[in-house]
Design a protein around this motif. Structure first.
Motif, PDB file in Angstrom:
ATOM      1  N   ALA A 223       0.817  -1.216   0.000  1.00 37.69           N
ATOM      2  CA  ALA A 223       0.000   0.000   0.000  1.00 37.69           C
ATOM      3  C   ALA A 223       0.849   1.263   0.000  1.00 37.69           C
ATOM      4  O   ALA A 223       0.502   2.264  -0.636  1.00 37.69           O
ATOM      5  N   THR A 224       1.984   1.229   0.685  1.00 38.49           N
ATOM      6  CA  THR A 224       2.858   2.402   0.722  1.00 38.49           C
ATOM      7  C   THR A 224       3.459   2.682  -0.643  1.00 38.49           C
ATOM      8  O   THR A 224       3.508   3.840  -1.097  1.00 38.49           O
ATOM      9  N   THR A 225       3.923   1.636  -1.318  1.00 40.47           N
ATOM     10  CA  THR A 225       4.488   1.840  -2.655  1.00 40.47           C
ATOM     11  C   THR A 225       3.408   2.289  -3.629  1.00 40.47           C
ATOM     12  O   THR A 225       3.667   3.095  -4.520  1.00 40.47           O
ATOM     13  N   ALA A 226       2.193   1.798  -3.456  1.00 41.78           N
ATOM     14  CA  ALA A 226       1.099   2.216  -4.338  1.00 41.78           C
ATOM     15  C   ALA A 226       0.896   3.725  -4.269  1.00 41.78           C
ATOM     16  O   ALA A 226       0.699   4.393  -5.290  1.00 41.78           O
ATOM     17  N   LEU A 227       0.957   4.283  -3.069  1.00 40.80           N
ATOM     18  CA  LEU A 227       0.755   5.717  -2.895  1.00 40.80           C
ATOM     19  C   LEU A 227       1.823   6.530  -3.615  1.00 40.80           C
ATOM     20  O   LEU A 227       1.511   7.506  -4.305  1.00 40.80           O
ATOM     21  N   VAL A 228       3.094   6.133  -3.462  1.00 41.30           N
ATOM     22  CA  VAL A 228       4.155   6.939  -4.075  1.00 41.30           C
ATOM     23  C   VAL A 228       4.190   6.754  -5.589  1.00 41.30           C
ATOM     24  O   VAL A 228       4.490   7.700  -6.331  1.00 41.30           O
ATOM     25  N   LEU A 229       3.863   5.570  -6.076  1.00 46.90           N
ATOM     26  CA  LEU A 229       3.849   5.351  -7.524  1.00 46.90           C
ATOM     27  C   LEU A 229       2.747   6.182  -8.171  1.00 46.90           C
ATOM     28  O   LEU A 229       2.969   6.828  -9.213  1.00 46.90           O
ATOM     29  N   LYS A 230       1.585   6.193  -7.569  1.00 44.26           N
ATOM     30  CA  LYS A 230       0.482   6.971  -8.128  1.00 44.26           C
ATOM     31  C   LYS A 230       0.742   8.478  -8.000  1.00 44.26           C
ATOM     32  O   LYS A 230       0.309   9.275  -8.843  1.00 44.26           O
ATOM     33  N   LYS A 231       1.492   8.853  -6.980  1.00 44.28           N
ATOM     34  CA  LYS A 231       1.883  10.255  -6.834  1.00 44.28           C
ATOM     35  C   LYS A 231       2.800  10.673  -7.974  1.00 44.28           C
ATOM     36  O   LYS A 231       2.667  11.769  -8.530  1.00 44.28           O
ATOM     37  N   MET A 232       3.737   9.804  -8.339  1.00 42.18           N
ATOM     38  CA  MET A 232       4.626  10.116  -9.462  1.00 42.18           C
ATOM     39  C   MET A 232       3.851  10.236 -10.765  1.00 42.18           C
ATOM     40  O   MET A 232       4.128  11.111 -11.592  1.00 42.18           O
ATOM     41  N   ILE A 233       2.880   9.378 -10.946  1.00 39.15           N
ATOM     42  CA  ILE A 233       2.054   9.433 -12.159  1.00 39.15           C
ATOM     43  C   ILE A 233       1.295  10.748 -12.223  1.00 39.15           C
ATOM     44  O   ILE A 233       1.207  11.375 -13.286  1.00 39.15           O
ATOM     45  N   ARG A 234       0.749  11.191 -11.090  1.00 41.42           N
ATOM     46  CA  ARG A 234       0.026  12.466 -11.055  1.00 41.42           C
ATOM     47  C   ARG A 234       0.933  13.644 -11.406  1.00 41.42           C
ATOM     48  O   ARG A 234       0.467  14.665 -11.914  1.00 41.42           O
ATOM     49  N   HIS A 235       2.227  13.481 -11.180  1.00 42.34           N
ATOM     50  CA  HIS A 235       3.187  14.522 -11.533  1.00 42.34           C
ATOM     51  C   HIS A 235       3.692  14.382 -12.976  1.00 42.34           C
ATOM     52  O   HIS A 235       4.623  15.092 -13.371  1.00 42.34           O
ATOM     53  N   GLY A 236       3.080  13.490 -13.743  1.00 43.99           N
ATOM     54  CA  GLY A 236       3.425  13.370 -15.159  1.00 43.99           C
ATOM     55  C   GLY A 236       4.642  12.530 -15.450  1.00 43.99           C
ATOM     56  O   GLY A 236       5.269  12.688 -16.510  1.00 43.99           O
ATOM     57  N   ILE A 237       5.000  11.610 -14.551  1.00 42.01           N
ATOM     58  CA  ILE A 237       6.159  10.746 -14.759  1.00 42.01           C
ATOM     59  C   ILE A 237       5.685   9.359 -15.172  1.00 42.01           C
ATOM     60  O   ILE A 237       5.098   8.634 -14.361  1.00 42.01           O
ATOM     61  N   PRO A 238       5.905   8.952 -16.425  1.00 42.99           N
ATOM     62  CA  PRO A 238       5.553   7.586 -16.832  1.00 42.99           C
ATOM     63  C   PRO A 238       6.391   6.569 -16.062  1.00 42.99           C
ATOM     64  O   PRO A 238       7.577   6.799 -15.799  1.00 42.99           O
ATOM     65  N   LEU A 239       5.760   5.457 -15.680  1.00 42.97           N
ATOM     66  CA  LEU A 239       6.430   4.419 -14.907  1.00 42.97           C
ATOM     67  C   LEU A 239       6.500   3.128 -15.713  1.00 42.97           C
ATOM     68  O   LEU A 239       5.471   2.622 -16.183  1.00 42.97           O
ATOM     69  N   LEU A 240       7.700   2.603 -15.861  1.00 43.11           N
ATOM     70  CA  LEU A 240       7.940   1.319 -16.510  1.00 43.11           C
ATOM     71  C   LEU A 240       8.621   0.400 -15.500  1.00 43.11           C
ATOM     72  O   LEU A 240       9.185   0.861 -14.518  1.00 43.11           O
ATOM     73  N   ASN A 241       8.567  -0.896 -15.747  1.00 46.17           N
ATOM     74  CA  ASN A 241       9.255  -1.837 -14.862  1.00 46.17           C
ATOM     75  C   ASN A 241      10.100  -2.811 -15.655  1.00 46.17           C
ATOM     76  O   ASN A 241       9.709  -3.281 -16.733  1.00 46.17           O
ATOM     77  N   GLN A 242      11.280  -3.078 -15.115  1.00 43.77           N
ATOM     78  CA  GLN A 242      12.075  -4.173 -15.652  1.00 43.77           C
ATOM     79  C   GLN A 242      12.411  -5.137 -14.517  1.00 43.77           C
ATOM     80  O   GLN A 242      12.710  -4.724 -13.394  1.00 43.77           O
ATOM     81  N   SER A 243      12.306  -6.407 -14.836  1.00 45.60           N
ATOM     82  CA  SER A 243      12.586  -7.469 -13.877  1.00 45.60           C
ATOM     83  C   SER A 243      13.739  -8.309 -14.391  1.00 45.60           C
ATOM     84  O   SER A 243      14.119  -8.232 -15.561  1.00 45.60           O
ATOM     85  N   VAL A 244      14.280  -9.132 -13.499  1.00 41.20           N
ATOM     86  CA  VAL A 244      15.260 -10.144 -13.882  1.00 41.20           C
ATOM     87  C   VAL A 244      14.630 -11.505 -13.617  1.00 41.20           C
ATOM     88  O   VAL A 244      14.020 -11.712 -12.563  1.00 41.20           O
ATOM     89  N   LEU A 245      14.747 -12.408 -14.573  1.00 44.29           N
ATOM     90  CA  LEU A 245      14.214 -13.753 -14.394  1.00 44.29           C
ATOM     91  C   LEU A 245      15.164 -14.533 -13.492  1.00 44.29           C
ATOM     92  O   LEU A 245      16.332 -14.746 -13.844  1.00 44.29           O
ATOM     93  N   LEU A 246      14.673 -14.953 -12.335  1.00 41.10           N
ATOM     94  CA  LEU A 246      15.516 -15.517 -11.287  1.00 41.10           C
ATOM     95  C   LEU A 246      14.981 -16.872 -10.826  1.00 41.10           C
ATOM     96  O   LEU A 246      13.825 -16.988 -10.418  1.00 41.10           O
ATOM     97  N   LYS A 247      15.847 -17.852 -10.864  1.00 39.97           N
ATOM     98  CA  LYS A 247      15.470 -19.205 -10.452  1.00 39.97           C
ATOM     99  C   LYS A 247      15.051 -19.230  -8.983  1.00 39.97           C
ATOM    100  O   LYS A 247      15.734 -18.696  -8.117  1.00 39.97           O
ATOM    101  N   GLY A 248      13.889 -19.837  -8.734  1.00 43.30           N
ATOM    102  CA  GLY A 248      13.410 -19.968  -7.377  1.00 43.30           C
ATOM    103  C   GLY A 248      12.750 -18.721  -6.823  1.00 43.30           C
ATOM    104  O   GLY A 248      12.306 -18.717  -5.669  1.00 43.30           O
ATOM    105  N   ILE A 249      12.661 -17.672  -7.641  1.00 43.23           N
ATOM    106  CA  ILE A 249      12.083 -16.415  -7.179  1.00 43.23           C
ATOM    107  C   ILE A 249      10.883 -16.014  -8.032  1.00 43.23           C
ATOM    108  O   ILE A 249       9.803 -15.750  -7.512  1.00 43.23           O
ATOM    109  N   ASN A 250      11.055 -15.985  -9.334  1.00 42.60           N
ATOM    110  CA  ASN A 250       9.937 -15.586 -10.206  1.00 42.60           C
ATOM    111  C   ASN A 250       9.895 -16.390 -11.502  1.00 42.60           C
ATOM    112  O   ASN A 250       9.295 -15.945 -12.480  1.00 42.60           O
ATOM    113  N   ASP A 251      10.510 -17.566 -11.519  1.00 45.01           N
ATOM    114  CA  ASP A 251      10.566 -18.356 -12.754  1.00 45.01           C
ATOM    115  C   ASP A 251       9.354 -19.265 -12.908  1.00 45.01           C
ATOM    116  O   ASP A 251       9.472 -20.478 -13.126  1.00 45.01           O
ATOM    117  N   SER A 252       8.159 -18.684 -12.793  1.00 44.02           N
ATOM    118  CA  SER A 252       6.928 -19.424 -13.058  1.00 44.02           C
ATOM    119  C   SER A 252       5.935 -18.482 -13.699  1.00 44.02           C
ATOM    120  O   SER A 252       5.959 -17.264 -13.448  1.00 44.02           O
TER     121      SER A 252
END
Length: 325
Positions: A223-252
């Protein structure tokens, strides 16, 4: 000058893996003292509080622990797999791709991710000395093909407001620069850093700001990150995400689908999913390419196209990132 809240929190980062494991009630994990010496453990308290107590396989925990697996040495894994040290025309600036350059603002981070491809980067000799950006700016002024400056590190948002604002203003004075891209883990790891002063610095020039986050698992978002991310969007900052594919963490497929859904819910577009860079000490995170392609095929069957990141690999000397599969 009085410290801001985020600076105090950054100083209070957890710096002992054993202490964190004790607080989490987790035993029996083989840590590496050698790995912790060469790339010291660090995590902001806000991120560590999202780790599930009693769960040694927690996907956030596994991103930050210096495990004994890091002591394994494989010839295919090197200290500089992307040949970045050779891509510096002047200290503090990497120029690998046409039209854009990357500025190393600092070597500091709010979290030390164990798979970091710059974990062996020689920051001391590659940073702009004593905050002297003149050589970097002179290079940018001469190369009129550059239209985008990327602030990276380390994490550029760990430096003071004055230093960051001063650097941005210098970049904005160069007429052919159009965009300012910031690569940062801080909005998720240390959301208190996203202050009104910072947002004014990012949006207070003619440059179009773009923020590229680095989130690997949906559990990193709360919830805390949601608030700051949406605050950045309201200030006109586009938000993109990049991840790393990591075994045992997000490889599904289910884990990555949940990440994309939550990112979009918070206003962030899934951008890249990186194959692991083969830096020394990270082989235990490696996911086979055939498995990665299979996961991406399954994602295409589950999600609309705008929620599917592009699977890429970076190769030293290549003109751009390379699509996989």
């Amino acid at each position: 000058m009085q410290q801001q809240k985020w600076q105090t929190l950054l100083q209070k980062s957890v710096k002992s893996p054993s202490t964190l494991l004790e607080d989490l009630g987790i035993e029996g994990i083989a840590l590496s003292e050698m790995a912790n010496r060469t790339f010291p453990f660090r995590v902001a308290e806000g991120f560590s509080r999202r780790i599930e107590k009693g769960n040694p396989d927690d996907p956030l925990l596994r991103q930050i622990l210096p495990l004994s697996d890091e002591d394994q040495d494989y010839p295919a894994y090197s200290r500089d797999p992307l040949a970045e040290h050779a891509s510096q025309p002047v200290p503090g600036l990497l120029h690998k791709y046409k039209g854009r350059v990357l500025v190393i603002v600092t070597g500091a981070c709010a979290i030390h991710c164990r798979y970091c491809f710059r974990r062996h980067f020689p920051y001391a000799e590659s940073n702009a000395a004593n905050n002297n950006w003149a050589p970097v700016m002179q290079y940018l002024e001469k190369d009129t093909t550059v239209s985008e400056v990327i602030l990276s590190g380390g994490d550029p948002l760990t430096v003071s407001d004055d230093r960051l604002s001063g650097l941005i203003k210098l970049v904005a004075e160069i007429p052919h620069i159009k965009r300012l891209r910031i690569h940062s883990r801080v909005p998720v790891v240390l959301p208190e850093r996203i202050t009104d002063t910072l947002l004014r610095s990012l949006t207070g020039t003619r440059l179009q700001p773009v923020m590229v986050l680095h989130v690997n698992h949906a559990n990193e978002l709360d919830a805390t990150t949601a608030l700051v991310l949406k605050k950045m969007i309201r200030h006109g900052i586009p938000l993109l995400n990049q991840s790393v594919l990591l075994k045992g963490i997000n490889d599904s497929v289910d884990t990555l689908a949940a990440l994309s859904e939550k990112l979009f819910e918070f206003g962030v577009i899934p951008y890249y999913l990186h194959m692991l860079d083969p830096v020394k000490g990270v082989s235990h995170y490696q996911v086979e390419e055939s498995r990665a392609i299979q996961i991406m095929q399954q994602l295409h069957e589950m999600l609309p196209g705008y929620l599917i990141p592009r699977l890429v690999r970076e190769i030293a000397g290549a003109a751009s990132k390379i699509s996989v599969g």
